[in-house]
Design a protein around this motif. Structure first.
Motif, PDB file in Angstrom:
ATOM      1  N   SER A   1     -14.563   4.791 -49.023  1.00 24.24           N
ATOM      2  CA  SER A   1     -13.774   4.222 -48.165  1.00 24.24           C
ATOM      3  C   SER A   1     -13.461   3.303 -47.385  1.00 24.24           C
ATOM      4  CB  SER A   1     -15.569   5.353 -46.307  1.00 24.24           C
ATOM      5  OG  SER A   1     -15.052   4.855 -45.826  1.00 24.24           O
ATOM      6  N   PHE A   2     -14.645   2.053 -47.474  1.00 25.18           N
ATOM      7  CA  PHE A   2     -14.184   0.964 -47.629  1.00 25.18           C
ATOM      8  C   PHE A   2     -13.472   0.346 -47.830  1.00 25.18           C
ATOM      9  CE2 PHE A   2     -18.701   0.737 -45.993  1.00 25.18           C
ATOM     10  CZ  PHE A   2     -18.657   0.394 -44.719  1.00 25.18           C
ATOM     11  N   HIS A   3     -12.875   0.245 -49.525  1.00 24.25           N
ATOM     12  CA  HIS A   3     -11.669   0.480 -50.239  1.00 24.25           C
ATOM     13  C   HIS A   3     -10.561   0.584 -49.519  1.00 24.25           C
ATOM     14  CE1 HIS A   3      -8.864  -0.636 -53.701  1.00 24.25           C
ATOM     15  NE2 HIS A   3      -8.310   0.899 -52.829  1.00 24.25           N
ATOM     16  N   HIS A   4     -10.477   2.096 -49.066  1.00 25.48           N
ATOM     17  CA  HIS A   4      -9.065   2.068 -48.323  1.00 25.48           C
ATOM     18  C   HIS A   4      -9.226   1.103 -46.324  1.00 25.48           C
ATOM     19  CE1 HIS A   4      -7.482   5.908 -50.365  1.00 25.48           C
ATOM     20  NE2 HIS A   4      -8.896   6.063 -50.354  1.00 25.48           N
ATOM     21  N   THR A   5     -10.359   0.858 -46.164  1.00 23.74           N
ATOM     22  CA  THR A   5     -10.454   0.433 -44.931  1.00 23.74           C
ATOM     23  C   THR A   5      -9.664  -1.003 -45.372  1.00 23.74           C
ATOM     24  OG1 THR A   5     -12.223   1.317 -44.128  1.00 23.74           O
ATOM     25  CG2 THR A   5     -11.721  -0.818 -43.138  1.00 23.74           C
ATOM     26  N   VAL A   6      -9.824  -1.533 -46.436  1.00 21.98           N
ATOM     27  CA  VAL A   6      -8.959  -3.237 -47.355  1.00 21.98           C
ATOM     28  C   VAL A   6      -8.239  -2.645 -47.270  1.00 21.98           C
ATOM     29  CG1 VAL A   6      -9.846  -5.304 -48.616  1.00 21.98           C
ATOM     30  CG2 VAL A   6     -11.892  -3.863 -47.621  1.00 21.98           C
ATOM     31  N   ALA A   7      -7.865  -2.414 -47.662  1.00 21.18           N
ATOM     32  CA  ALA A   7      -6.504  -1.918 -48.444  1.00 21.18           C
ATOM     33  C   ALA A   7      -5.699  -1.139 -46.762  1.00 21.18           C
ATOM     34  CB  ALA A   7      -6.471  -0.409 -49.241  1.00 21.18           C
ATOM     35  N   ARG A   8      -6.381  -0.631 -45.674  1.00 19.71           N
ATOM     36  CA  ARG A   8      -5.228  -1.215 -44.287  1.00 19.71           C
ATOM     37  C   ARG A   8      -5.136  -2.446 -43.916  1.00 19.71           C
ATOM     38  NH1 ARG A   8      -5.825   3.181 -47.109  1.00 19.71           N
ATOM     39  NH2 ARG A   8      -4.122   5.402 -46.829  1.00 19.71           N
ATOM     40  N   TYR A   9      -6.149  -2.836 -44.010  1.00 16.00           N
ATOM     41  CA  TYR A   9      -6.062  -4.346 -43.013  1.00 16.00           C
ATOM     42  C   TYR A   9      -4.681  -4.865 -43.825  1.00 16.00           C
ATOM     43  CZ  TYR A   9      -9.835  -4.433 -39.326  1.00 16.00           C
ATOM     44  OH  TYR A   9     -10.493  -3.792 -38.090  1.00 16.00           O
ATOM     45  N   LEU A  10      -4.852  -4.840 -45.263  1.00 11.64           N
ATOM     46  CA  LEU A  10      -4.049  -5.643 -45.834  1.00 11.64           C
ATOM     47  C   LEU A  10      -2.249  -5.643 -45.349  1.00 11.64           C
ATOM     48  CD1 LEU A  10      -6.158  -6.104 -49.715  1.00 11.64           C
ATOM     49  CD2 LEU A  10      -5.706  -7.898 -47.401  1.00 11.64           C
ATOM     50  N   PHE A  11      -2.092  -4.410 -45.674  1.00 16.77           N
ATOM     51  CA  PHE A  11      -1.018  -3.919 -44.964  1.00 16.77           C
ATOM     52  C   PHE A  11      -0.764  -3.898 -43.574  1.00 16.77           C
ATOM     53  CE2 PHE A  11       0.859  -0.581 -42.730  1.00 16.77           C
ATOM     54  CZ  PHE A  11       1.782  -0.062 -43.469  1.00 16.77           C
ATOM     55  N   ALA A  12      -1.736  -3.601 -42.843  1.00 23.69           N
ATOM     56  CA  ALA A  12      -1.042  -3.915 -41.633  1.00 23.69           C
ATOM     57  C   ALA A  12      -1.029  -5.658 -41.416  1.00 23.69           C
ATOM     58  CB  ALA A  12      -2.548  -4.434 -40.309  1.00 23.69           C
ATOM     59  N   LEU A  13      -1.858  -6.927 -42.196  1.00 25.83           N
ATOM     60  CA  LEU A  13      -1.926  -7.940 -41.931  1.00 25.83           C
ATOM     61  C   LEU A  13      -0.290  -8.082 -42.789  1.00 25.83           C
ATOM     62  CD1 LEU A  13      -5.370  -9.629 -42.419  1.00 25.83           C
ATOM     63  CD2 LEU A  13      -2.888  -9.842 -40.180  1.00 25.83           C
ATOM     64  N   GLY A  14       0.293  -7.859 -43.485  1.00 17.56           N
ATOM     65  CA  GLY A  14       1.428  -8.287 -44.624  1.00 17.56           C
ATOM     66  C   GLY A  14       2.641  -7.084 -43.709  1.00 17.56           C
ATOM     67  N   ARG A  15       2.818  -6.402 -42.994  1.00 14.38           N
ATOM     68  CA  ARG A  15       3.623  -5.216 -42.690  1.00 14.38           C
ATOM     69  C   ARG A  15       4.436  -6.587 -41.435  1.00 14.38           C
ATOM     70  NH1 ARG A  15       2.653  -0.093 -39.983  1.00 14.38           N
ATOM     71  NH2 ARG A  15       0.036  -1.301 -38.955  1.00 14.38           N
ATOM     72  N   GLU A  16       3.403  -7.402 -40.729  1.00 13.25           N
ATOM     73  CA  GLU A  16       3.712  -8.418 -39.744  1.00 13.25           C
ATOM     74  C   GLU A  16       3.991  -9.711 -40.266  1.00 13.25           C
ATOM     75  OE1 GLU A  16       0.686  -7.738 -36.959  1.00 13.25           O
ATOM     76  OE2 GLU A  16       0.767  -5.967 -36.637  1.00 13.25           O
ATOM     77  N   ARG A  17       3.544 -10.308 -42.067  1.00 13.18           N
ATOM     78  CA  ARG A  17       4.254 -11.460 -42.387  1.00 13.18           C
ATOM     79  C   ARG A  17       3.204 -11.972 -41.856  1.00 13.18           C
ATOM     80  NH1 ARG A  17       6.937  -7.550 -43.180  1.00 13.18           N
ATOM     81  NH2 ARG A  17       8.702  -7.069 -43.850  1.00 13.18           N
ATOM     82  N   VAL A  18       1.869 -12.204 -41.354  1.00 13.64           N
ATOM     83  CA  VAL A  18       0.836 -12.699 -41.430  1.00 13.64           C
ATOM     84  C   VAL A  18      -0.060 -12.947 -43.057  1.00 13.64           C
ATOM     85  CG1 VAL A  18      -1.709 -13.214 -40.703  1.00 13.64           C
ATOM     86  CG2 VAL A  18       0.516 -11.500 -38.848  1.00 13.64           C
TER      87      VAL A  18
END
Length: 497
Positions: free
Chosen positions: A309-326
């Motif tokens: 579950s925490f793996h999925h959480t980390v991956a989605r935070y990285l996704f959100a930041l990458g999608r916005e180019r942060v």
């Protein structure tokens, strides 16, 4: 992204694959109920010496329910996998939001990677005691890591089904154990002493609250899966409240049941003597060995479920930041086949692998130095995020036109900010005790200082983006809707700078 094969990657998470049950399974699995019941509650009694552990779980549940009022009110207006990052951005501004994102990445990575130490050590011990198989902790940890790495890039609904089976079994075992302990009380009398409200004002309750709050870490992750739900406005709110209620009642009931079986005046001594074996030892005389063995296996799978579950959480935070180019755009890629945030998942797996190898080479203690120290630090980070997010909720609704009313937009988040801030203060004051180090040890400030460092780094990076890449800066916090504007329910909000 333009160089990626269209049948391989995408910038959109899989929509509509999760309903309320699946989201509940993910976040309660992250809280690892059987791990908290068998390990957390017992450790709470042993470390703090406080008999009011059941009350502390119920009190923390009440505080988190208060936090959830503003949290889910905001979730109805903002659908974004960035969760804390997005909410702090919308409420307190883009620099604060990026700072919160860095804190979230550190905190959830710490929770996830630290759990490998517990999973590896407990699994190795079980195999040795039960079957005489002598494996190292790190070999068991790497075996678990491999499974998590594979499932991390699989369809999210498949993961939901895996977690559902594990979680239901955990809860059945915990409730069965509770029933046995309550029906076999010490001295033949069921005592409610450890549930007395007076424990809230007893000495040491601060440490008990800190211990209790770590057992709930993960429930706030409902919002992380919002983009993948069938009905975000309805699903996230209900899943959050269900997660808080189920975990709070289960933890409080189980901690109380243990005190009934030992006697309220003997629970601390029993917890210190038996450790995480306490609950299994209390029910063993009344259950077949095979059932207790199954329960011990579920203790291990509880750790696995939390890891996933925490793996999925980390991956989605990285996704959100990458999608916005942060972060680099490569993190904003998802698998076209499974809809999972592929690159973020693989990077998280790579980081976890490197840390595990490092600990193995260093010969560090997997329980103390990896499982305990690192997960406690992760819990501190999530507590910081919840406190800041409660303040952000107030800021968001203060500058928006909405129909929420004062309770959801101001009073509840205001009370939550004060309550969580109080618990955070106690946590920092007693962090040396939580780590089990001397009061003058530099470690008591080293771990908390890491969050200050990454937060300042995030704020500084946001200010750099504002100057060097204003288009990226302007899209911070908008997520999948950066080209069309924020997904807000019909209320409107003015984005802070």
């Amino acid at each position: 992204m333009s160089h990626s094969k269209p049948d391989t990657v995408s910038a959109v998470l899989a929509r509509g694959r999760l309903g309320i049950p699946s989201v509940v399974f993910f976040v309660i699995a992250a809280a690892a109920p059987l791990t908290v019941v068998a390990g957390g509650a017992t450790t709470g009694y042993a470390v703090t010496g406080v008999t009011g552990i059941p009350v502390s779980y119920l009190l923390v549940a009440a505080v988190l329910a208060l936090f959830a009022v503003g949290y889910v009110a905001m979730s109805r207006r903002i659908v974004n996998a960035g969760a804390f990052y997005t909410y702090v951005t919308r409420g307190l501004g883009r620099p604060a939001g990026v700072g919160a994102a860095m804190v979230a990445l550190l905190a959830y990575n710490a929770m996830q990677i630290g759990l490998y130490g517990g999973a590896g050590a407990v699994t190795a011990q079980f195999l040795n005691d039960r079957y005489g198989v002598g494996l190292t902790w790190w070999s068991c940890a790497l075996a678990v890591w491999a499974v998590v790495a594979v499932l991390g890039v699989a369809r999210i609904d498949l993961n939901g089904r895996v977690l559902a089976v594990v979680l239901v079994a955990e809860c059945v075992v915990a409730l069965t154990f509770d029933a046995i302990m309550v029906t076999h009380p010490a001295d033949g009398t069921v005592s409610f002493d450890t549930l007395a409200p007076s424990h809230v004002f007893a000495a040491g309750i601060g440490a008990a609250l800190v211990t209790a709050i770590t057992g709930f870490v993960g429930f706030e992750g409902t919002v992380v899966f919002s983009e993948e739900t069938k009905d975000p406005r309805r699903t996230i709110a209900r899943a959050t409240y269900i997660a808080v209620a189920v975990t709070g009642l289960l933890y409080g009931l189980s901690a109380w049941a243990m005190s009934v079986a030992t006697g309220p005046d003997r629970i601390v001594a029993a917890a210190r003597a038996d450790g995480t074996d306490l609950i299994f030892n209390l029910v063993s005389p009344y259950l077949a060995d095979s059932i207790v063995t199954v329960a011990r296996v579920l203790f291990i799978t509880s750790l696995f479920a939390a890891l996933l579950s925490f793996h999925h959480t980390v991956a989605r935070y990285l996704f959100a930041l990458g999608r916005e180019r942060v972060l680099p755009a490569v993190f904003g890629r998802t698998s076209r086949r499974t809809g999972a945030p592929k690159v973020g998942s693989l990077v998280q797996s790579g980081l976890a692998f490197a840390v595990l190898v490092g600990y193995a080479v260093a010969g560090a203690d997997p329980i103390v130095h990896l499982f305990f120290w690192v997960t406690v630090t992760g819990g501190l980070g999530v507590l910081i995020l919840m406190t800041v997010t409660s303040a952000a909720v107030i800021g968001f609704f203060a500058r928006s036109t909405h129909t929420e009313g004062p309770w959801r937009s101001l009073i509840a988040p205001g009370l939550a900010t004060v309550a969580l801030g109080g618990i955070l203060t106690v946590t920092l004051r007693e962090f040396a005790t939580l780590l089990g180090v001397a009061p003058d040890s530099p470690l008591r400030w080293t771990f908390p200082a890491a969050y200050a460092a990454v937060a300042l780094l995030g704020i500084a990076w946001a200010l750099v983006l504002r100057t060097t890449n204003p288009d990226v800066y302007a899209a911070v916090g908008l997520g999948a809707d950066r080209d069309t504007g924020p997904r807000l329910a019909p209320d409107t909000v003015r984005q802070p700078a």
